[in-house]
Design an enzyme around this catalytic site. Structure first.
Site, PDB file in Angstrom:
ATOM      1  N   LYS A 185       0.488   8.634  -7.165  1.00 24.98           N
ATOM      2  CA  LYS A 185       0.875   9.758  -6.298  1.00 24.98           C
ATOM      3  C   LYS A 185       1.448  10.902  -7.132  1.00 24.98           C
ATOM      4  O   LYS A 185       1.131  12.072  -6.913  1.00 24.98           O
ATOM      5  CB  LYS A 185       1.994   9.314  -5.324  1.00 24.98           C
ATOM      6  CG  LYS A 185       1.567   8.477  -4.158  1.00 24.98           C
ATOM      7  CD  LYS A 185       2.775   8.363  -3.203  1.00 24.98           C
ATOM      8  CE  LYS A 185       2.691   7.148  -2.319  1.00 24.98           C
ATOM      9  NZ  LYS A 185       3.908   6.894  -1.565  1.00 24.98           N
TER      10      LYS A 185
ATOM     11  N   HIS B 102     -25.214 -13.737   5.066  1.00 24.86           N
ATOM     12  CA  HIS B 102     -26.452 -13.149   4.543  1.00 24.86           C
ATOM     13  C   HIS B 102     -26.170 -12.193   3.387  1.00 24.86           C
ATOM     14  O   HIS B 102     -27.034 -11.398   3.018  1.00 24.86           O
ATOM     15  CB  HIS B 102     -27.191 -12.424   5.669  1.00 24.86           C
ATOM     16  CG  HIS B 102     -27.613 -13.362   6.760  1.00 24.86           C
ATOM     17  ND1 HIS B 102     -28.881 -13.868   6.853  1.00 24.86           N
ATOM     18  CD2 HIS B 102     -26.896 -13.928   7.760  1.00 24.86           C
ATOM     19  CE1 HIS B 102     -28.938 -14.699   7.892  1.00 24.86           C
ATOM     20  NE2 HIS B 102     -27.740 -14.752   8.460  1.00 24.86           N
TER      21      HIS B 102
ATOM     22  N   GLU C 143      -0.312  -5.877  -1.160  1.00 25.09           N
ATOM     23  CA  GLU C 143       0.797  -4.945  -1.404  1.00 25.09           C
ATOM     24  C   GLU C 143       2.129  -5.705  -1.428  1.00 25.09           C
ATOM     25  O   GLU C 143       3.070  -5.315  -2.112  1.00 25.09           O
ATOM     26  CB  GLU C 143       0.818  -3.834  -0.335  1.00 25.09           C
ATOM     27  CG  GLU C 143       1.553  -2.592  -0.807  1.00 25.09           C
ATOM     28  CD  GLU C 143       1.327  -1.385   0.088  1.00 25.09           C
ATOM     29  OE1 GLU C 143       0.906  -0.344  -0.423  1.00 25.09           O
ATOM     30  OE2 GLU C 143       1.597  -1.490   1.297  1.00 25.09           O
TER      31      GLU C 143
ATOM     32  N   LYS D  23       6.163   6.742   8.797  1.00 21.48           N
ATOM     33  CA  LYS D  23       7.557   6.322   8.690  1.00 21.48           C
ATOM     34  C   LYS D  23       8.392   7.421   8.027  1.00 21.48           C
ATOM     35  O   LYS D  23       9.429   7.819   8.527  1.00 21.48           O
ATOM     36  CB  LYS D  23       7.608   5.021   7.882  1.00 21.48           C
ATOM     37  CG  LYS D  23       8.966   4.419   7.713  1.00 21.48           C
ATOM     38  CD  LYS D  23       8.844   3.037   7.067  1.00 21.48           C
ATOM     39  CE  LYS D  23      10.204   2.516   6.645  1.00 21.48           C
ATOM     40  NZ  LYS D  23      10.120   1.190   6.021  1.00 21.48           N
TER      41      LYS D  23
ATOM     42  N   GLY E 171       6.276  -0.737   6.237  1.00 20.24           N
ATOM     43  CA  GLY E 171       5.040  -0.130   6.748  1.00 20.24           C
ATOM     44  C   GLY E 171       3.988  -1.158   7.141  1.00 20.24           C
ATOM     45  O   GLY E 171       3.440  -1.134   8.244  1.00 20.24           O
ATOM     46  N   ARG E 172       3.716  -2.096   6.230  1.00 18.85           N
ATOM     47  CA  ARG E 172       2.635  -3.059   6.507  1.00 18.85           C
ATOM     48  C   ARG E 172       3.061  -4.152   7.471  1.00 18.85           C
ATOM     49  O   ARG E 172       2.268  -5.018   7.822  1.00 18.85           O
ATOM     50  CB  ARG E 172       2.113  -3.655   5.184  1.00 18.85           C
ATOM     51  CG  ARG E 172       3.172  -4.297   4.322  1.00 18.85           C
ATOM     52  CD  ARG E 172       2.654  -4.562   2.908  1.00 18.85           C
ATOM     53  NE  ARG E 172       3.706  -4.986   2.002  1.00 18.85           N
ATOM     54  CZ  ARG E 172       4.493  -4.163   1.320  1.00 18.85           C
ATOM     55  NH1 ARG E 172       4.368  -2.861   1.461  1.00 18.85           N
ATOM     56  NH2 ARG E 172       5.424  -4.636   0.500  1.00 18.85           N
TER      57      ARG E 172
ATOM     58  N   GLU F  58      -1.294  12.528   2.585  1.00 17.11           N
ATOM     59  CA  GLU F  58      -2.534  12.377   3.360  1.00 17.11           C
ATOM     60  C   GLU F  58      -2.270  12.676   4.840  1.00 17.11           C
ATOM     61  O   GLU F  58      -3.003  13.433   5.490  1.00 17.11           O
ATOM     62  CB  GLU F  58      -3.087  10.944   3.250  1.00 17.11           C
ATOM     63  CG  GLU F  58      -3.642  10.577   1.900  1.00 17.11           C
ATOM     64  CD  GLU F  58      -2.600   9.960   0.982  1.00 17.11           C
ATOM     65  OE1 GLU F  58      -1.393  10.254   1.143  1.00 17.11           O
ATOM     66  OE2 GLU F  58      -3.006   9.204   0.080  1.00 17.11           O
TER      67      GLU F  58
HETATM   68  C1  G6Q Z   1       3.242  -0.228   3.573  1.00 14.42           C
HETATM   69  C2  G6Q Z   1       3.322   0.867   2.627  1.00 14.42           C
HETATM   70  C3  G6Q Z   1       2.371   1.995   2.884  1.00 14.42           C
HETATM   71  C4  G6Q Z   1       2.809   2.982   3.944  1.00 14.42           C
HETATM   72  C5  G6Q Z   1       1.956   4.234   3.842  1.00 14.42           C
HETATM   73  C6  G6Q Z   1       2.279   5.242   4.901  1.00 14.42           C
HETATM   74  O1  G6Q Z   1       3.965  -1.179   3.574  1.00 14.42           O
HETATM   75  O2  G6Q Z   1       4.625   1.269   2.513  1.00 14.42           O
HETATM   76  O3  G6Q Z   1       1.068   1.551   3.189  1.00 14.42           O
HETATM   77  O4  G6Q Z   1       2.730   2.414   5.202  1.00 14.42           O
HETATM   78  O5  G6Q Z   1       2.102   4.794   2.572  1.00 14.42           O
HETATM   79  O6  G6Q Z   1       3.596   5.632   4.801  1.00 14.42           O
HETATM   80  P1  G6Q Z   1       4.254   6.504   5.927  1.00 14.42           P
HETATM   81  O7  G6Q Z   1       4.250   5.707   7.194  1.00 14.42           O
HETATM   82  O8  G6Q Z   1       5.637   6.831   5.458  1.00 14.42           O
HETATM   83  O9  G6Q Z   1       3.406   7.733   6.087  1.00 14.42           O
END
Ligand code: G6Q
Length: 537
Positions: A502, A382, A351, A204, A265-266, A210
């Site tokens: 971070k 199990h 989250e 996003k 994001g989620r 990462e």
């Molecule tokens: C989700 C969070 C988080 C996000 C990641 C990736 O709701 O905001 O999990 O999706 O940190 O972020 P980017 O899509 O900006 O790389």
């Protein structure tokens, strides 16, 4: 908006929770309880009868939801109000799958038009990859699609591409790289031919460390083999809200699939973040997935609270978390295709609702999201079910299953389903000491073999795992989480708690790579850094 524990309903629920409830008794007093406490919505059947509830508890829970203005807050979300107050944003993932064909003006733009444009772009691109008309730089068709993203830009596509693998085009291999640990990059790319590999850089913000680190390694890996910058345009596309950064990275913005800041994001798996899923299962199946989401969105938006599956799940969760001392919740899918569902829902719930202050910024004095976890059945049986049956913690469980298997082989499916039903029965009704003795068990082992029962569970059943049903299932949980956030009076749509680590990692990173730097942390962190500096080669 108020903290829920200031309401009369909360007080009443505390009193109700002090009264013991026994599932054996409740079922024998009300022979139709199994059907009375069941609810069908679309393709999803929810049996919530094996919960430690009665009508009085339910009424008080619905009262609590009303006292917390759940209906008005739900309408505010669908209307595009800036309910994500701390980030001053709308929360409109529901617009991503709206099938109503009406325009929807939010902050001066028609969001439905924006969504349709991107869906068309995704459809064209996925089709071109699937029918091999999009070729790599050397003219070879794309055989491997690797999504590079993390968190919300990874877990949804991973979960859905696994869940819908049955519907996938098998000559296209879909894989995912999320971890900054290069091991994942090395293992995923190990046997891939760069000339046949497409990377989707899903971010996003397009600044996530990462993802950008993995994306740079992917670019280098591609260039090492194809030896020409022009190859990037054929092997990299981006999914992002940040055109400027996409372009800086070297991806032509013509190959960028847009989404918007009103998609968290989620909550983004039905946005362009689902591109890898669409490539895998095809545009028609992806549209079916969206229709399933929409069906559950409409159910949540229009059904009364009493007849509303997400609301019921939300209230049952609150009953256990806030009034019965539960600290965790298990998601137990009896379908191997759903093996990443617990991880996906873990982020969605923890989250969103793992918050310690309310919407006004005041610390809360009640529990918010429980720890969510789980594994597919029957494997979990199990492993950890022992603790659910005979341990000391109360763990409400959601069992999820399907009447028909996508892979009907011999007796596997009736055996699988029998295990699901048997577990909910065993948890609810247990086995008394007298029943154990009646089996001829010696007195010394009686207590060991007793199952106290009275362990609550929901059973969620659908006829078959289809893209549409998966959409309904995920939206069910999304709205459950939303409803809980409203009742807890917290912001389910920010995630400030991920920031501190971070920032500290940036400082420590610079110290790890330069042994002349004197770290100035606490004695534990300093010691760990010094050890790394000394031993790292
Ligand atoms: C989700 C969070 C988080 C996000 C990641 C990736 O709701 O905001 O999990 O999706 O940190 O972020 P980017 O899509 O900006 O790389």
């Amino acid at each position: 908006m108020q903290q829920p524990n200031k309401t009369a309903e909360w007080e009443q629920l505390l009193k109700l929770a002090a009264q013991p409830r026994d599932l054996r008794q409740l079922f024998s007093q009300q022979p139709s309880r199994g059907t009375d406490y069941s609810l069908q919505a679309g393709d999803i059947f929810l049996d919530y009868s094996k919960n430690l509830i009665d009508d009085e508890v339910l009424q008080a829970l619905f009262g609590l939801a009303r006292a917390q203005n759940l209906e008005a807050r739900r309408d505010a979300m669908f209307a595009g109000e800036h309910i994500n107050a701390t980030e001053d944003r709308s929360v409109l993932h529901v617009a991503l799958r709206d099938q109503s064909n009406q325009s929807k003006n939010v902050d001066g733009s028609d969001v439905h038009q924006q969504v349709r444009t991107v869906l068309d772009q995704m459809t064209d691109f996925s089709t071109a990859i699937r029918d091999k008309s999009w070729t790599g730089y050397t003219g070879k068709p794309i055989k491997n699609v690797v999504n590079i993203g993390i968190g919300g830009s990874d877990l949804g596509p991973v979960m859905a591409s696994e869940a819908l693998k049955f519907y996938s085009q098998r000559d296209i291999h879909i894989d995912f790289i999320s971890n900054i640990d290069a091991t994942q990059f090395a293992e995923v790319t190990r046997n891939l031919d760069p000339a046949e590999t497409l990377f989707i850089i899903a971010s996003k913000t397009f600044t996530t460390d990462e993802t950008m680190t993995n994306a740079r390694s992917a670019r280098q890996w591609t260039l090492d083999s194809l030896q020409d910058d022009a190859a990037i345009a054929k092997h990299f596309v981006a999914v992002s809200t940040n055109a400027e950064e996409v372009s800086k990275f070297g991806i032509d913005t013509a190959n960028m699939f847009e989404f918007w800041d009103w998609v968290g994001g989620r909550y983004s798996m039905t946005s362009a973040i689902g591109l890898a899923v669409m490539i895998s299962i095809g545009p028609d199946n992806f549209h079916e997935l969206l229709k399933g989401f929409y069906a559950m969105d409409e159910h949540f938006r229009t059904a009364s609270l009493e007849q509303n599956q997400p609301v019921l799940l939300a209230l049952l969760g609150i009953w256990y978390t806030n009034f019965n001392g539960a600290q965790t919740e298990a998601i137990l899918p009896y379908d191997q295709y759903l093996h990443r569902l617990p991880a996906y829902l873990q982020q969605a719930s923890m989250e969103s609702n793992g918050k310690r202050v309310d919407l006004q910024g005041n610390p809360v004095s009640y529990s918010t999201a429980p720890v969510l976890w789980g594994e597919p059945g029957t494997n979990g049986q199990h492993a950890f079910y022992q603790l659910i049956h005979q341990g000391t913690q109360l763990i409400p469980c959601d069992f999820i299953g399907f009447v028909n298997s996508l892979n009907p082989v011999g007796e596997h499916h009736p055996k699988l389903t029998a295990n699901l039903f048997a577990q909910t029965e065993a948890l609810a009704f247990g086995k008394t000491a007298d029943e154990v003795r009646a089996e001829g068990v010696g007195e010394v082992l009686v207590n060991h073999k007793v199952f106290t029962g009275n362990k609550p569970s929901n059973t969620i059943l659908a006829e078959k795992l289809t893209p549409n049903v998966l959409g309904q299932l995920i939206a069910l949980y999304e709205h459950k989480i939303f409803a809980q956030g409203v009742i807890w009076n917290i912001n389910s749509f920010d995630q400030w708690g991920v920031e501190l680590g971070k920032v500290l990692a940036k400082t420590i990173y610079s110290e790890l790579s330069d042994s002349t730097k004197q770290p100035a942390h606490d004695s534990s962190t300093n010691n760990l850094i010094a050890r790394y500096q000394k031993q790292h080669r």
